[in-house]
Design an enzyme around this catalytic site. Sequence first.
Site, PDB file in Angstrom:
ATOM      1  N   LYS A 163       1.030  -1.221  -0.030  1.00 22.80           N
ATOM      2  CA  LYS A 163      -0.033   0.157   0.054  1.00 22.80           C
ATOM      3  C   LYS A 163       1.027   1.325  -0.018  1.00 22.80           C
ATOM      4  O   LYS A 163       1.757   1.324   0.905  1.00 22.80           O
ATOM      5  CB  LYS A 163      -0.704   0.027   1.347  1.00 22.80           C
ATOM      6  CG  LYS A 163      -2.005  -1.066   1.255  1.00 22.80           C
ATOM      7  CD  LYS A 163      -3.089  -0.747   0.214  1.00 22.80           C
ATOM      8  CE  LYS A 163      -4.306  -1.422   0.292  1.00 22.80           C
ATOM      9  NZ  LYS A 163      -5.132  -1.257  -0.856  1.00 22.80           N
ATOM     10  N   ASP A 243      -9.060  -0.593  -9.782  1.00 19.51           N
ATOM     11  CA  ASP A 243      -9.870  -1.179  -8.545  1.00 19.51           C
ATOM     12  C   ASP A 243     -10.940   0.003  -8.344  1.00 19.51           C
ATOM     13  O   ASP A 243     -11.927  -0.286  -8.732  1.00 19.51           O
ATOM     14  CB  ASP A 243      -9.026  -1.250  -7.389  1.00 19.51           C
ATOM     15  CG  ASP A 243      -9.637  -1.728  -6.102  1.00 19.51           C
ATOM     16  OD1 ASP A 243     -10.914  -1.986  -6.232  1.00 19.51           O
ATOM     17  OD2 ASP A 243      -9.074  -1.883  -5.305  1.00 19.51           O
TER      18      ASP A 243
HETATM   19 MG    MG Z   1      -6.865  -1.574  -4.254  1.00 22.94          MG
END
Ligand code: MG
Length: 369
Positions: A163, A243
């Site tokens: 992330k 996403d």
């Molecule tokens: Mg994602």
Amino acid sequence: MKITEIEIFAINLPLIEPFIISYDTYDTMPSIIVKVSTDEGIVGYGEAVPDEHVTGETWESTYRVLKHQLAPTVLGQDPLSFEKIHELMDKTVYQVPAAKAAIDIACFDIAGKKLHVPVYQLIGGRYHEKFPITHVLSIGSPDKMANEAAERVAMGYRSFKMKVGTEVMKDVERIQAVREKVGDDIDIRVDVNQGWHNAATTLKGLRALRNVNLDWLEQPVDADDLDAMVEVKSKTDVTLMIDEGLHGAKEMREIIAKRAADKVNIKLMKCGGIYPAMKLANMAEMAGIECQVGSMVESSIGSAAGFHVAFSKKIMKSVELTGPLKFSKDVGNLHYDVPFICLNERPGLGIDVDENVIQELCHKSCIVR
Ligand code: MG
């Protein structure tokens, strides 16, 4: 068979460690569990993990829309009539995909139990025998992320999802640090969660990373800016995944028409459950776009539902459903053979739900009948 009663629980799932991504930090995961009962005595469980940054649904709004709109709408309906259940829900409320996913998942759990088959058997049969689990590294200092990655490699993990999504050159340092620490044989996927916002910043980051091999780069730009994805894709050979820019069929059509990504991350909470997720996977497959089933960090219930979708489709190349591994207490017993997951062959979702834990984590609940 008819749905006779729906119980709704607003719970908070305790995380072992805070989950830190570009747009928020979570100490616990708010979730809504539904228990759907039928006139044949078969009970199914579903889950909604709303994310206000992604679908505009909150914990409170999801509880209320389930209680006042969706549960009353599906009462009396046959839980095996998926097409009709979704049509009724869509006519009653626009969007709210996480809330609809809760009902959808519970209906699939009931259908599997009724027919004595696992959910994957209802949606194409089992294609994958097992999936490797990717460890998700929360945003931290380059050293912290690299050390955590090294610990996980020692445990057997072969892939990471990093992330990032802060200042682009700081993110570049994080990615370089993890790559240096784990060597070239480990897969690294990078999820920016829109944090680089536009094409120029993303291309700057990719230029600095040109010697760092990445499996793929996920959602670097703002969710609504599909043209920025198209621009990045035209100027790099790094595999790109969308996403947050993909919810349902409308976005998938645009992604296909504009050839805006190589991969998409399908989440039951963004599209409305198992049934709509299968439609998206079929669309992607026809357009040659690979798929992943991702997560909003759900409990065993929502995670099992995602796995059934992933296991049944050839176009599903990866899964990211690690919620149950992140919780110190879970409402179900989905089993991981870390660093892999193999689903069992039990009917429905294939998990046992512990109602004592639901009660323990519950903030409020109601029954619609
Ligand atoms: Mg994602």
